[in-house]
Every structure is written in C-alpha cells, then in structure tokens.
Design a protein around this motif. Structure first.
Motif, PDB file in Angstrom:
ATOM      1  N   VAL A  25       0.820  -1.213   0.000  1.00 45.90           N
ATOM      2  CA  VAL A  25       0.000   0.000   0.000  1.00 45.90           C
ATOM      3  C   VAL A  25       0.858   1.269   0.000  1.00 45.90           C
ATOM      4  O   VAL A  25       0.703   2.131  -0.872  1.00 45.90           O
ATOM      5  CB  VAL A  25      -0.975   0.003   1.201  1.00 45.90           C
ATOM      6  CG1 VAL A  25      -1.760   1.301   1.273  1.00 45.90           C
ATOM      7  CG2 VAL A  25      -1.909  -1.197   1.128  1.00 45.90           C
ATOM      8  N   ILE A  26       1.765   1.384   0.945  1.00 47.95           N
ATOM      9  CA  ILE A  26       2.576   2.603   1.032  1.00 47.95           C
ATOM     10  C   ILE A  26       3.520   2.711  -0.165  1.00 47.95           C
ATOM     11  O   ILE A  26       3.630   3.773  -0.784  1.00 47.95           O
ATOM     12  CB  ILE A  26       3.342   2.673   2.370  1.00 47.95           C
ATOM     13  CG1 ILE A  26       2.338   2.861   3.507  1.00 47.95           C
ATOM     14  CG2 ILE A  26       4.374   3.801   2.356  1.00 47.95           C
ATOM     15  CD1 ILE A  26       2.933   2.878   4.886  1.00 47.95           C
ATOM     16  N   ALA A  27       4.190   1.621  -0.501  1.00 50.56           N
ATOM     17  CA  ALA A  27       5.122   1.654  -1.637  1.00 50.56           C
ATOM     18  C   ALA A  27       4.383   1.975  -2.937  1.00 50.56           C
ATOM     19  O   ALA A  27       4.880   2.759  -3.756  1.00 50.56           O
ATOM     20  CB  ALA A  27       5.860   0.333  -1.752  1.00 50.56           C
ATOM     21  N   CYS A  31       5.148   5.179  -5.203  1.00 53.39           N
ATOM     22  CA  CYS A  31       5.546   4.950  -6.594  1.00 53.39           C
ATOM     23  C   CYS A  31       4.598   5.643  -7.570  1.00 53.39           C
ATOM     24  O   CYS A  31       5.013   6.087  -8.642  1.00 53.39           O
ATOM     25  CB  CYS A  31       5.611   3.460  -6.904  1.00 53.39           C
ATOM     26  SG  CYS A  31       7.043   2.650  -6.171  1.00 53.39           S
ATOM     27  N   GLY A  32       3.331   5.741  -7.193  1.00 51.49           N
ATOM     28  CA  GLY A  32       2.359   6.441  -8.032  1.00 51.49           C
ATOM     29  C   GLY A  32       2.648   7.926  -8.156  1.00 51.49           C
ATOM     30  O   GLY A  32       2.238   8.570  -9.122  1.00 51.49           O
ATOM     31  N   LYS A  33       3.366   8.477  -7.196  1.00 50.05           N
ATOM     32  CA  LYS A  33       3.725   9.896  -7.208  1.00 50.05           C
ATOM     33  C   LYS A  33       5.036  10.168  -7.946  1.00 50.05           C
ATOM     34  O   LYS A  33       5.359  11.317  -8.215  1.00 50.05           O
ATOM     35  CB  LYS A  33       3.858  10.427  -5.763  1.00 50.05           C
ATOM     36  CG  LYS A  33       2.614  10.279  -4.935  1.00 50.05           C
ATOM     37  CD  LYS A  33       1.551  11.231  -5.402  1.00 50.05           C
ATOM     38  CE  LYS A  33       0.334  11.149  -4.510  1.00 50.05           C
ATOM     39  NZ  LYS A  33      -0.784  11.933  -5.014  1.00 50.05           N
ATOM     40  N   ALA A  39      13.826   6.239  -9.317  1.00 49.09           N
ATOM     41  CA  ALA A  39      13.286   6.853  -8.106  1.00 49.09           C
ATOM     42  C   ALA A  39      12.290   5.907  -7.424  1.00 49.09           C
ATOM     43  O   ALA A  39      12.273   5.799  -6.195  1.00 49.09           O
ATOM     44  CB  ALA A  39      12.615   8.182  -8.427  1.00 49.09           C
ATOM     45  N   LYS A  40      11.490   5.221  -8.219  1.00 51.27           N
ATOM     46  CA  LYS A  40      10.536   4.259  -7.656  1.00 51.27           C
ATOM     47  C   LYS A  40      11.276   3.123  -6.951  1.00 51.27           C
ATOM     48  O   LYS A  40      10.901   2.718  -5.846  1.00 51.27           O
ATOM     49  CB  LYS A  40       9.641   3.688  -8.754  1.00 51.27           C
ATOM     50  CG  LYS A  40       8.660   4.682  -9.321  1.00 51.27           C
ATOM     51  CD  LYS A  40       7.837   4.060 -10.427  1.00 51.27           C
ATOM     52  CE  LYS A  40       6.884   5.082 -11.020  1.00 51.27           C
ATOM     53  NZ  LYS A  40       6.017   4.507 -12.054  1.00 51.27           N
ATOM     54  N   THR A  41      12.321   2.622  -7.584  1.00 47.04           N
ATOM     55  CA  THR A  41      13.098   1.528  -6.998  1.00 47.04           C
ATOM     56  C   THR A  41      13.745   1.970  -5.698  1.00 47.04           C
ATOM     57  O   THR A  41      13.703   1.252  -4.692  1.00 47.04           O
ATOM     58  CB  THR A  41      14.165   1.031  -7.989  1.00 47.04           C
ATOM     59  OG1 THR A  41      13.517   0.612  -9.194  1.00 47.04           O
ATOM     60  CG2 THR A  41      14.958  -0.127  -7.424  1.00 47.04           C
ATOM     61  N   GLN A  42      14.340   3.153  -5.694  1.00 47.00           N
ATOM     62  CA  GLN A  42      14.957   3.671  -4.474  1.00 47.00           C
ATOM     63  C   GLN A  42      13.925   3.835  -3.368  1.00 47.00           C
ATOM     64  O   GLN A  42      14.195   3.522  -2.201  1.00 47.00           O
ATOM     65  CB  GLN A  42      15.659   4.995  -4.749  1.00 47.00           C
ATOM     66  CG  GLN A  42      16.913   4.836  -5.586  1.00 47.00           C
ATOM     67  CD  GLN A  42      17.508   6.168  -6.010  1.00 47.00           C
ATOM     68  OE1 GLN A  42      16.805   7.161  -6.137  1.00 47.00           O
ATOM     69  NE2 GLN A  42      18.815   6.176  -6.231  1.00 47.00           N
ATOM     70  N   ALA A  43      12.741   4.303  -3.714  1.00 47.13           N
ATOM     71  CA  ALA A  43      11.681   4.480  -2.721  1.00 47.13           C
ATOM     72  C   ALA A  43      11.257   3.136  -2.129  1.00 47.13           C
ATOM     73  O   ALA A  43      11.095   3.002  -0.911  1.00 47.13           O
ATOM     74  CB  ALA A  43      10.479   5.189  -3.349  1.00 47.13           C
ATOM     75  N   VAL A  44      11.101   2.131  -2.989  1.00 46.35           N
ATOM     76  CA  VAL A  44      10.685   0.809  -2.512  1.00 46.35           C
ATOM     77  C   VAL A  44      11.768   0.209  -1.615  1.00 46.35           C
ATOM     78  O   VAL A  44      11.458  -0.372  -0.563  1.00 46.35           O
ATOM     79  CB  VAL A  44      10.344  -0.127  -3.690  1.00 46.35           C
ATOM     80  CG1 VAL A  44      10.163  -1.560  -3.228  1.00 46.35           C
ATOM     81  CG2 VAL A  44       9.084   0.356  -4.403  1.00 46.35           C
ATOM     82  N   VAL A  45      13.026   0.356  -1.992  1.00 44.85           N
ATOM     83  CA  VAL A  45      14.118  -0.159  -1.167  1.00 44.85           C
ATOM     84  C   VAL A  45      14.111   0.550   0.194  1.00 44.85           C
ATOM     85  O   VAL A  45      14.234  -0.099   1.247  1.00 44.85           O
ATOM     86  CB  VAL A  45      15.485   0.008  -1.872  1.00 44.85           C
ATOM     87  CG1 VAL A  45      16.638  -0.238  -0.917  1.00 44.85           C
ATOM     88  CG2 VAL A  45      15.567  -0.927  -3.073  1.00 44.85           C
ATOM     89  N   ALA A 124      12.229  -8.348  -1.654  1.00 44.80           N
ATOM     90  CA  ALA A 124      13.053  -8.534  -2.858  1.00 44.80           C
ATOM     91  C   ALA A 124      12.172  -8.671  -4.098  1.00 44.80           C
ATOM     92  O   ALA A 124      12.476  -8.103  -5.149  1.00 44.80           O
ATOM     93  CB  ALA A 124      13.943  -9.762  -2.704  1.00 44.80           C
ATOM     94  N   SER A 125      11.069  -9.383  -3.968  1.00 44.86           N
ATOM     95  CA  SER A 125      10.138  -9.528  -5.083  1.00 44.86           C
ATOM     96  C   SER A 125       9.557  -8.174  -5.489  1.00 44.86           C
ATOM     97  O   SER A 125       9.460  -7.866  -6.678  1.00 44.86           O
ATOM     98  CB  SER A 125       9.016 -10.490  -4.691  1.00 44.86           C
ATOM     99  OG  SER A 125       8.034 -10.553  -5.678  1.00 44.86           O
ATOM    100  N   LYS A 126       9.193  -7.364  -4.489  1.00 44.10           N
ATOM    101  CA  LYS A 126       8.637  -6.041  -4.770  1.00 44.10           C
ATOM    102  C   LYS A 126       9.657  -5.144  -5.468  1.00 44.10           C
ATOM    103  O   LYS A 126       9.345  -4.455  -6.434  1.00 44.10           O
ATOM    104  CB  LYS A 126       8.154  -5.401  -3.469  1.00 44.10           C
ATOM    105  CG  LYS A 126       7.544  -4.038  -3.629  1.00 44.10           C
ATOM    106  CD  LYS A 126       6.235  -4.109  -4.363  1.00 44.10           C
ATOM    107  CE  LYS A 126       5.538  -2.756  -4.356  1.00 44.10           C
ATOM    108  NZ  LYS A 126       4.207  -2.829  -4.934  1.00 44.10           N
TER     109      LYS A 126
END
Length: 131
Positions: A25-27, A31-33, A39-45, A124-126
């Motif tokens: 949910v948060i990721a 990522c939608g923003k 940037a999305k990958t860095q945010a998820v990590v 890791a999957s995400k």
C-alpha cells in the motif's frame, strides 16, 4: 511456554501485516507519485528497509515483554540496544550469535528468523517488480 507461543504468534501476525502494508500500500502510493523507475526503486528499497527496522523494534519489545514475564533472558547481560542488535541480526537471518536468548525466548528468535526470511523475500520480489 503458552505465553511464549502467544507472544510469538501475536508478533508474527503484527509483523506480517505491517510489512505487507508497507511494501504494498505505502510503496504503491509513493511509486504512483514518482515518474522515473530509478526513483521508484529507491523508494521501494527505502520503504522495505525502514519496515524491516520497524519489525526489529517490534521484536525487541517482544523480547523485553518476554524477559518481564520471566520466559527467558539472554546468556550475556543485555541492554535494550543489545537486544535490538540481536533482533536486527535475527530478522535479517544474519544471526551473528554474539548474543543469544535463553529459555522460551529462543522460540521467539526462531519465529523472528522465519518471519524475516519470508518478508525479506517479499521485499526482494517487490523491488524486482518495481525495477
């Protein structure tokens, strides 16, 4: 032993719920923003690592509750920072072994390790899907 099982089950359920919420949910919201994949990958990590740290704190508090309830302790004298260090190395499945629980707290450590392995795999999957 019953209290150790109850604490382990409660912390397991809480950890899985919190971590999956964080990496889904948060990721997904963050990522939608963002526009760029990097940037999305860095945010998820960042979210995944922050979530793992939060879970280590939750397990640390569970160890403290277990100690308070006299379910066990640690072989070495351990302050809360030592227990957090133990929790962090356990949830990441690194398990350095410089501090170890005794009594029924060993059950909680086993649950934490299994939980960490599963949730790190989910993270890791995400990250992989985001990349």
């Amino acid at each position: 032993m019953l209290f150790a099982i109850i604490i382990s089950a409660a912390v397991l359920l809480m950890s899985v719920t919190i971590h999956l919420f964080n990496i889904s949910v948060i990721a997904d919201y963050v990522c939608g923003k963002l526009e760029k994949t990097r940037a999305k990958t860095q945010a998820v990590v960042f979210i995944a690592i922050s979530s793992q740290l939060l879970l280590a704190i939750i397990f640390t508090l569970a160890y403290e509750v277990g100690i308070y309830l006299e379910l066990g302790g640690f072989k070495q004298p351990a302050m809360i920072i030592d227990i957090f260090y133990f929790s962090l190395t356990t949830i990441t499945t690194l398990g350095l072994g410089s501090i170890e629980p005794t009594g029924h707290l060993r059950m909680l450590a086993g649950v934490e390790s299994a939980t960490g392995f599963l949730l790190i795999s989910c993270s890791a999957s995400k990250v992989f899907r985001t990349m």
